[in-house]
Design an enzyme around this catalytic site. Sequence first.
Site, PDB file in Angstrom:
ATOM      1  N   LYS A 202      71.622  19.698  57.226  1.00 25.30           N
ATOM      2  CA  LYS A 202      70.633  20.762  57.387  1.00 25.30           C
ATOM      3  C   LYS A 202      71.116  21.836  58.373  1.00 25.30           C
ATOM      4  O   LYS A 202      70.939  23.027  58.141  1.00 25.30           O
ATOM      5  CB  LYS A 202      69.293  20.176  57.832  1.00 25.30           C
TER       6      LYS A 202
ATOM      7  N   ALA B  90      74.294  22.623  59.261  1.00 25.98           N
ATOM      8  CA  ALA B  90      75.403  23.396  58.694  1.00 25.98           C
ATOM      9  C   ALA B  90      74.914  24.322  57.587  1.00 25.98           C
ATOM     10  O   ALA B  90      75.361  25.475  57.485  1.00 25.98           O
ATOM     11  CB  ALA B  90      76.469  22.441  58.160  1.00 25.98           C
TER      12      ALA B  90
ATOM     13  N   ASN C 161      56.953  20.870  56.645  1.00 27.41           N
ATOM     14  CA  ASN C 161      56.228  20.713  55.391  1.00 27.41           C
ATOM     15  C   ASN C 161      54.938  19.955  55.728  1.00 27.41           C
ATOM     16  O   ASN C 161      54.666  19.656  56.902  1.00 27.41           O
ATOM     17  CB  ASN C 161      57.075  20.025  54.305  1.00 27.41           C
TER      18      ASN C 161
ATOM     19  N   GLY D  18      56.823  24.066  49.208  1.00 25.21           N
ATOM     20  CA  GLY D  18      57.721  23.932  48.063  1.00 25.21           C
ATOM     21  C   GLY D  18      57.546  25.106  47.116  1.00 25.21           C
ATOM     22  O   GLY D  18      57.530  26.269  47.551  1.00 25.21           O
TER      23      GLY D  18
ATOM     24  N   ASP E 234      68.924  23.143  40.738  1.00 25.24           N
ATOM     25  CA  ASP E 234      69.254  22.196  41.808  1.00 25.24           C
ATOM     26  C   ASP E 234      68.568  22.698  43.081  1.00 25.24           C
ATOM     27  O   ASP E 234      68.934  23.745  43.610  1.00 25.24           O
ATOM     28  CB  ASP E 234      70.778  22.136  41.988  1.00 25.24           C
TER      29      ASP E 234
ATOM     30  N   ASP F  82      66.811  24.818  53.570  1.00 22.02           N
ATOM     31  CA  ASP F  82      67.766  25.322  54.580  1.00 22.02           C
ATOM     32  C   ASP F  82      68.112  26.790  54.311  1.00 22.02           C
ATOM     33  O   ASP F  82      68.290  27.569  55.251  1.00 22.02           O
ATOM     34  CB  ASP F  82      69.037  24.472  54.570  1.00 22.02           C
TER      35      ASP F  82
ATOM     36  N   SER G 215      68.711  30.464  45.406  1.00 22.16           N
ATOM     37  CA  SER G 215      69.639  29.334  45.608  1.00 22.16           C
ATOM     38  C   SER G 215      69.340  28.178  44.639  1.00 22.16           C
ATOM     39  O   SER G 215      70.256  27.461  44.260  1.00 22.16           O
ATOM     40  CB  SER G 215      69.590  28.849  47.062  1.00 22.16           C
TER      41      SER G 215
ATOM     42  N   GLY H 295      74.546  22.808  43.617  1.00 25.44           N
ATOM     43  CA  GLY H 295      75.155  22.575  44.932  1.00 25.44           C
ATOM     44  C   GLY H 295      74.251  23.019  46.064  1.00 25.44           C
ATOM     45  O   GLY H 295      73.138  23.513  45.855  1.00 25.44           O
TER      46      GLY H 295
HETATM   47  O1  RIB Z   1      68.520  19.878  53.207  1.00 24.66           O
HETATM   48  C1  RIB Z   1      69.589  19.446  52.403  1.00 24.66           C
HETATM   49  C2  RIB Z   1      70.563  18.678  53.235  1.00 24.66           C
HETATM   50  O2  RIB Z   1      69.948  17.475  53.678  1.00 24.66           O
HETATM   51  C3  RIB Z   1      71.802  18.221  52.509  1.00 24.66           C
HETATM   52  O3  RIB Z   1      72.859  19.153  52.597  1.00 24.66           O
HETATM   53  C4  RIB Z   1      72.127  16.895  53.135  1.00 24.66           C
HETATM   54  O4  RIB Z   1      73.351  16.866  53.789  1.00 24.66           O
HETATM   55  C5  RIB Z   1      70.959  16.586  54.064  1.00 24.66           C
HETATM   56  O5  RIB Z   1      71.261  16.881  55.357  1.00 24.66           O
END
Ligand code: RIB
Length: 307
Positions: free
Chosen positions: A41, A43, A185, A223, A247, A253, A283, A288
Amino acid sequence: MAPRIAVVGSTNVDLITYVTRMPAPGETLEAPDFRIGCGGKGANQAVAAARLGAEVVMVSKVGDDAFADTSLANFRRFGIDTAHVGRVPGVSSGVAPIFVEPSGENSILIVKGANAHLSPADVDAAADDLAGCDLILLQLEVPVETVHHTIEFARARGIATVLNPAPAAPLDLDVVTKVTFLTPNQTELALLTGLPVTNEDEAIAAARTLVEKGIRCVVVTLGAAGALVVEASGVSRVAPVKVTPKDTTGAGDAFIGSFARFWAESRDIAAALADAALYAADSVTKPGTQTSYASAEEFAALKARRG
Ligand code: RIB
């Protein structure tokens, strides 16, 4: 000048399996596709902000394995400052096995690995770089005492903070109410306040208790239904952006990282949230996690197309 944003948070490698359905206990099932990608989250939020042109400082921990090299190279590719991303000897990097169903919905397991070693001392070691930031982003995939310490650190220096209280964990309310923005949430809001949050009226009532205790703005994410924004001045709504999801991994994030970047520049909460909702919706139309995040140019083109 580009806004300067710090992320004190997690770094993972995502192991994403695209399934036709989740297997039943004891069942072996073939899955059509698999990808490895950079995630976590913290990164993810850092990459979203960096893709949109922010200067980003990452304070994080990676392990003693090839995934650490992958994550560090990925941060550098996006121009993210890794001076405060430490390696922990003898420990694995954070990993997240993720399962994505045909609806785009995802299920995620997290192995914290090196993320569990990010300490308050690591935040203090980054103090000079953090002090120059417009905003610090936090989530809960690193130890809670590090999150609490960073909130106090930022508060003492007048630096704005965004806390994304995910995954849900018990927190010290006296500390959490010192953040500028909170983005729970409904489940996270219920855990934090101890109040029932089963519908929008309850969400507003619970969020109001946090605003009364000092949080400037609580953004309750709903959501695909958008978000509720609760401030001392009143309640408003972030309208959902309708898309066909492929996806949804990392969409939350994308929303938070892009909101941080937009708000740090404009200081306009409503405009920043509307742009963040569009950024996150875009996104989910791509596979991915970080690979689905638009660059500043791509986002500008998307906005122009939508009028
Ligand atoms: O929010 C999605 C993230 O949750 C994913 O990238 C996974 O690594 C988890 O941290």
